[in-house]
Design a protein around this motif. Structure first.
Motif, mmCIF file in Angstrom:
data_model
loop_
_atom_site.group_PDB
_atom_site.id
_atom_site.type_symbol
_atom_site.label_atom_id
_atom_site.label_comp_id
_atom_site.label_asym_id
_atom_site.label_seq_id
_atom_site.Cartn_x
_atom_site.Cartn_y
_atom_site.Cartn_z
ATOM 1 N N ASN A 56 0.799 -1.228 0.000
ATOM 2 C CA ASN A 56 0.000 0.000 0.000
ATOM 3 C C ASN A 56 0.828 1.273 0.000
ATOM 4 O OD1 ASN A 56 -2.563 -1.120 -0.191
ATOM 5 N ND2 ASN A 56 -2.779 -1.359 2.024
ATOM 6 N N TYR A 129 -3.520 -2.827 -2.121
ATOM 7 C CA TYR A 129 -3.675 -4.255 -1.816
ATOM 8 C C TYR A 129 -5.164 -4.575 -1.796
ATOM 9 C CZ TYR A 129 -3.083 -8.450 1.255
ATOM 10 O OH TYR A 129 -3.080 -9.700 1.811
ATOM 11 N N GLY A 139 -2.317 -6.407 -6.126
ATOM 12 C CA GLY A 139 -1.620 -5.257 -5.561
ATOM 13 C C GLY A 139 -0.396 -4.901 -6.370
#
Length: 440
Positions: A56, A129, A139
């Motif tokens: 992320n 993600y 992701g």
């Protein structure tokens, strides 16, 4: 905590439950090795959360802040394991930098290689993600290669928990420029080369050809090339004449076709023209490899330019391919000339008997875990990687030990999380067995 308790810790309960099935039965494991597997399974929720956090964070190669942020995340994890860590600045090669972590004073010297950067820029639409269910997770960079980085940490954590890490000397290097190497390579790859000169064994945690049934004992090198061609400009009605000849476009076509005919079949070598322009105005090529050329359909092209790559499996194959290409470029059509230049790039990682031996051991571990045998990757199915800079300096090298999946380098990048648990187990046991062999 039992598996049902773990499931409550994470979003996507099916994912964790399916991952835990990977370690339920073993064939020829020792008691210590079974304990390693158990430790890895106990720590799986933590590893999954760490993977999610890393994915992320955008770390496109030129997003220096993001690359370093991911590096600092892993640095904290290694600090907690008692490693000596260092952030190596990339200022001198125009990249964010690298993370290096070191541990141990006895046992075999193992270099573990990963990378922090991805191909997804800071403003790319693919940023997060996402659990897809059925053991699949999407992701940016999850397989290439934040999953592999997390496998490294998780394997070392399992060994540390069992008191086994003390039997190894480990250097981890997570580079910040694998997807787009900084220049000069003598600086951007120095940490890898220095680590390899120190190490006995290099282990790479890329995803190979994205199959858990394979690992990498050989990678083709990749170098860039640039072809510049000139011809006589004239009205198109005069093409093919003694006064005008054939022009730059025909000369480029001849050269590229000869490349295709003469390089195809030269071992594992391939040559690819990735960018091509031809016309009459002066060529403009910017740093992002965007090219512009003006011309007309009724004018014989005066200039042309091609940029591409050359991939080979050994230094000998590289030398043969380069000599062949140079010879082709020298046989110009009438009233044309051509210049070919080669750039620095990734060296080949040839297959060696020692690499095959290491793969045999890794495959045996996989079978002992009831995960099935592991075969060598066809080098045509895997690109260049950082381990190529290490392979020539260590006794043996093995790559493709990371998180497997599909769609790498695209917005369809999806990880098969079954391979996450299995490859943590395999990596940890491989290092343990290498330590035992060193003792004897």
């Amino acid at each position: 905590m039992n598996p049902l308790g773990w499931k409550r810790l994470l979003t996507g309960s099916f994912l964790l439950a399916s991952l835990l099935q990977a370690g339920l039965s073993h064939a020829e494991l020792t008691t210590i090795e079974k304990n390693i597997v158990q430790r890895a399974n106990q720590q799986l929720p933590q590893a999954l959360e760490e993977l999610k956090t890393a994915v992320n964070i955008n770390s496109g190669t030129m997003n220096f802040t993001g690359v370093e942020k991911v590096g600092r995340l892993y640095q904290q994890q290694f600090d907690e394991l008692g490693f000596k860590t260092e952030w190596i600045s990339g200022k001198d090669f125009n990249r964010a930098g690298h993370l290096q972590a070191s541990y141990g004073e006895r046992g075999p010297k193992i270099l573990m290689i990963g990378h922090l950067d991805t191909v997804f820029t800071k403003d790319d639409s693919f940023q997060a993600y996402r659990d897809l269910g059925d053991g699949k997770v999407a992701g940016p960079g999850i397989t290439d290669m934040k999953g592999g980085n997390t496998i490294v940490v998780a394997a070392l954590r399992a060994l540390k928990a069992e008191g086994l890490l003390k039997d190894l000397q480990v250097r981890v290097l997570f580079t910040g420029d694998e997807e787009s190497s900084g220049r000069p390579l003598s600086l951007s790859k120095k940490a890898i080369i220095d680590g390899a000169k120190w190490a006995d064994i290099a282990l790479g945690f890329e995803d190979g050809d994205s199959s858990i049934k394979t690992a990498v004992i050989a990678r083709r090198g990749s170098i860039g090339w640039r072809l510049e061609v000139s011809g006589r400009p004239a009205h198109s009605s005069q093409v093919f004449t003694d006064e005008v000849g054939y022009g730059a476009a025909y000369e480029v076509a001849r050269i590229l076709n000869d490349f295709r005919q003469q390089i195809d079949g030269l071992g594992a070598a391939t040559v690819n023209p990735g960018l091509l322009v031809a016309g009459n105005e002066a060529l403009k090529l910017d740093v992002s490899n965007a090219a512009a050329m003006a011309g007309k359909s009724n004018i014989v092209a005066q200039t042309a330019m091609v940029k591409g790559d050359l991939r080979t499996l050994s230094p000998k194959e590289l030398a043969q391919a380069q000599a062949t290409m140079k010879k082709i470029v020298q046989k110009n059509l009438k009233h044309t000339s051509a210049t070919l230049t080669f750039a620095e790039g990734y060296p080949p990682m040839p297959p060696t008997d020692a690499n095959r031996k290491l793969l045999t051991q890794y495959s045996q571990i996989s079978e002992d875990l009831n995960y099935g045998p592991v075969a060598p990757v066809n080098p045509r199915k895997a690109g260049a990687a950082d381990i190529s800079f290490a392979a020539d300096h260590v006794d043996m090298a093995l790559d493709g030990l990371g998180l497997m999946g599909s769609g790498g380098h695209t917005r369809d990048e999806v990880a098969d999380m079954d391979s996450f648990t299995k490859n943590i187990h395999k990596a940890a046991i491989l290092m343990h067995r290498l330590a035992k062999q060193y003792k004897h």
